[in-house]
Write an enzyme that holds these catalytic residues in place. Structure first.
Site, PDB file in Angstrom:
ATOM      1  N   GLY A  97       0.800  -1.211   0.000  1.00 26.35           N
ATOM      2  CA  GLY A  97       0.000   0.000   0.000  1.00 26.35           C
ATOM      3  C   GLY A  97       0.834   1.263   0.000  1.00 26.35           C
ATOM      4  N   HIS A 504      -8.819   1.478   4.078  1.00 31.46           N
ATOM      5  CA  HIS A 504      -8.124   1.279   5.345  1.00 31.46           C
ATOM      6  C   HIS A 504      -8.641   0.031   6.050  1.00 31.46           C
ATOM      7  CE1 HIS A 504      -7.399   5.948   5.599  1.00 31.46           C
ATOM      8  NE2 HIS A 504      -6.630   5.353   4.696  1.00 31.46           N
TER       9      HIS A 504
END
Length: 567
Positions: A97, A504
């Protein structure tokens, strides 16, 4: 590296795995293999889309994300969430990420980590996490007791060079409304606006954990082997101990033996790997035809995200971002909902200067907001018909009413800001909605996309007030924000249907004390009732922090690696 058993196999080379591999291999006597399913982008010079200060280029490139991964977001009871699932982007390359995200580098609230301590996870109070936040960072702007100056991960604020007239107008509006400007997003936790802290170096380039930690010097270590484009299908577990993995690269499959295995595959892939290996809720494993090695009912449960929504201002030509693509989220706004029982600073909003890389995206800004301390919980399960395929992900966003109430309140706050007459010099319209399916066709940068959107942008500027007729066809979930803000029932219904996340995902293998029956690991990341098996990624967070989750994940990797080195 010689064949046979190594000391550590790290599964997943993302924001956490790169760090764990780099730190453990600092000891030349410790042999480490790092396995990553995606590609290796060795040098930023060779991957300008990844190094770009405008993160939308990397994020929208399908080369860097998992195919066929879908998730259901809004909570609508038990009405077949898989039927509502939409594509959910997760990184697939070394650096994970950190290589494609929005470049935000914020820690969250001290309350987040003190909450973990209060839940019985010893060693994770903010005071105990702060040394690891300082260890990871090389803050290019601030030198005080809260910040590190010598770590591998650069953090900075870009300053007024990226502020557009729209940014300046929003800052002036906030000042007139008495909203303070805070000097440091990662400083004292209080309400106000601030420059977004970002992980960029002195050359204004993104720095992934692969580039920060797996430097050429680290890569030359004879005791560290990095294998990319290598997937792990199973963990090898016998006699109550993890003893290695089954890995595949191309058509070649092999068993790799290790004294310890550290799974760093992320909050969505880690629980899936565990369950495919027989570690998870026994009834579900039985439904999938998987023999239970260790019954851990919390694997895949407790899935958390930050529920989000947003408004789209149409920017006047003079207010738009000019010049080459650059970072587009200069300002953040932290505020407290005041809802009983919710932590201070539990809400977040960004003032975004462009919506996409292309010409139409440059005409659009965003007031993007989310519940930064959410309570809704979903789950991740394997597909019983195809357990080796993509998992079934159901975030159940807004299943806790506190999240719905606060997101609706934030919508009303955003409408109040976006329709303030003092913005009339920079904004010529405010709309509720998101990117349409047609718009998504141009999310990946291309010459054809540049031509098509260039023509479209010219048309939008020419038609003036008639663009209100065009936007219902251009934006998904289009609506009049003023009308919604004036009818609470309609607003809550709209948000319940259109809520998104912020990419998230967390908490699916949470840390916890022995008394927590859904805890998957202890405070050191060791998986319960199994020796030699550890987890280090966002899945072990007990609750979701008030932060973009990248920096907390890096901090956790530093802390867990330190614990593993101590034995």
């Amino acid at each position: 590296m010689s064949a046979g058993e190594v000391d550590y196999i790290i599964v997943g080379g993302g924001s956490s795995g790169c760090i764990v591999a780099a730190r453990l291999s600092e000891n030349p006597a410790v042999k480490v293999i790092l396995l990553e399913a995606g590609m290796d982008a060795v040098r930023p010079e060779d991957f300008p889309d990844l190094a770009s200060s405008y993160p939308g280029i990397a994020y929208s490139n399908p080369r860097y994300t998992w195919k066929d991964l879908k998730a259901s977001g809004p909570y609508q009871g038990s009405n077949q969430p898989e039927a509502r699932a939409k594509r959910y982007e997760q990184a697939r390359l070394l650096g994970g990420g950190s290589a494609i995200n929005g470049i935000g580098a914020n820690r969250g609230s001290p309350h987040d980590y003190d909450e973990w301590r209060d839940l019985g996870v010893e060693g994770w109070s903010f005071a105990e996490c702060l040394p690891y936040f300082k260890k990871l960072e090389r803050d290019l702007d601030i030198d005080d007791e809260l910040h590190g100056k010598t770590g591998p991960f650069p953090i900075r604020r870009r300053g007024a060079e990226i502020w557009t007239p729209f940014t300046h107008a929003m800052l002036a509006l906030c000042a007139e409304r008495g909203i303070p400007f805070l000097p440091d997003q990662n400083g004292k936790w209080e309400d106000g606006i601030f420059e977004m802290a970002v992980n960029m170096d002195e050359q204004k380039r993104r720095v992934s954990t692969a580039w920060a930690y797996l430097t050429p010097e680290v890569r030359r270590r004879p005791n560290l082997e990095i294998r990319t484009e290598t997937t792990v299908s199973r963990l090898l577990i016998s006699e109550g101990r993890a003893k290695g993995v089954i890995a595949r690269r191309g058509n070649v499959q092999e068993k790799l033996a290790a004294h310890r295995v550290v799974v760093c595959a992320g909050a969505l892939a880690t629980p899936a790997i565990l369950m495919r290996s027989g570690v998870g809720p026994a009834p579900h494993l039985g439904d999938c035809g998987i023999e239970t090695v260790q019954d851990l009912p919390g694997v895949g449960q407790n899935l958390m995200e930050h529920p989000s929504s947003g408004l789209v201002p149409f920017l006047k030509p003079s207010a738009r971002q000019k010049g080459p693509l650059d970072y587009h989220i200069p300002i953040g706004y932290r505020f407290s909902s005041g809802v009983e029982g919710c932590a201070p600073g539990d809400m977040h909003m960004n003032f975004v200067t462009r919506a996409a890389w292309h010409s139409v995206g440059g005409q659009l800004g965003a007031l993007f907001f989310w519940v930064n301390k959410s309570y809704s919980k979903g789950q991740l399960l394997l597909d019983p018909a195809a357990p080796d395929g993509p998992p079934r992900i159901d975030f159940r966003l807004l299943s806790d009413r506190r999240d719905l109430v606060r997101l609706a309140d934030a919508f009303e706050r955003a409408v109040s800001l976006g329709t303030d007459p003092r913005l009339s010099s920079v904004v010529s319209g405010l709309y509720a909605g998101g990117m349409s399916e047609f718009g998504k066709l141009f999310s990946t940068q291309s010459r054809l996309g540049a031509v098509v959107t260039g023509i479209g942008a010219l048309g939008l500027d020419m038609i003036g007030k008639y663009r209100d007729k065009a936007f219902p066809h251009m934006l998904s979930n289009f609506n009049d924000p003023k009308r919604l803000a004036g009818n609470r029932a309609e607003l809550e219904a709209y948000i319940s249907e259109t809520v998104g996340g912020v990419w998230h995902p967390t908490c699916t293998c949470r840390m916890g004390p022995e008394s927590d029956k859904l805890a998957v690991t202890d405070a050191r990341g060791k998986v319960r009732k199994l020796d030699g098996l550890y987890i280090s990624d966002a899945s072990i967070m007990p609750t979701i922090p008030c932060a973009n989750t990248n920096l907390p994940t890096i901090m956790m990797a530093e802390k867990i690696a330190d614990g593993l080195k101590r034995g």
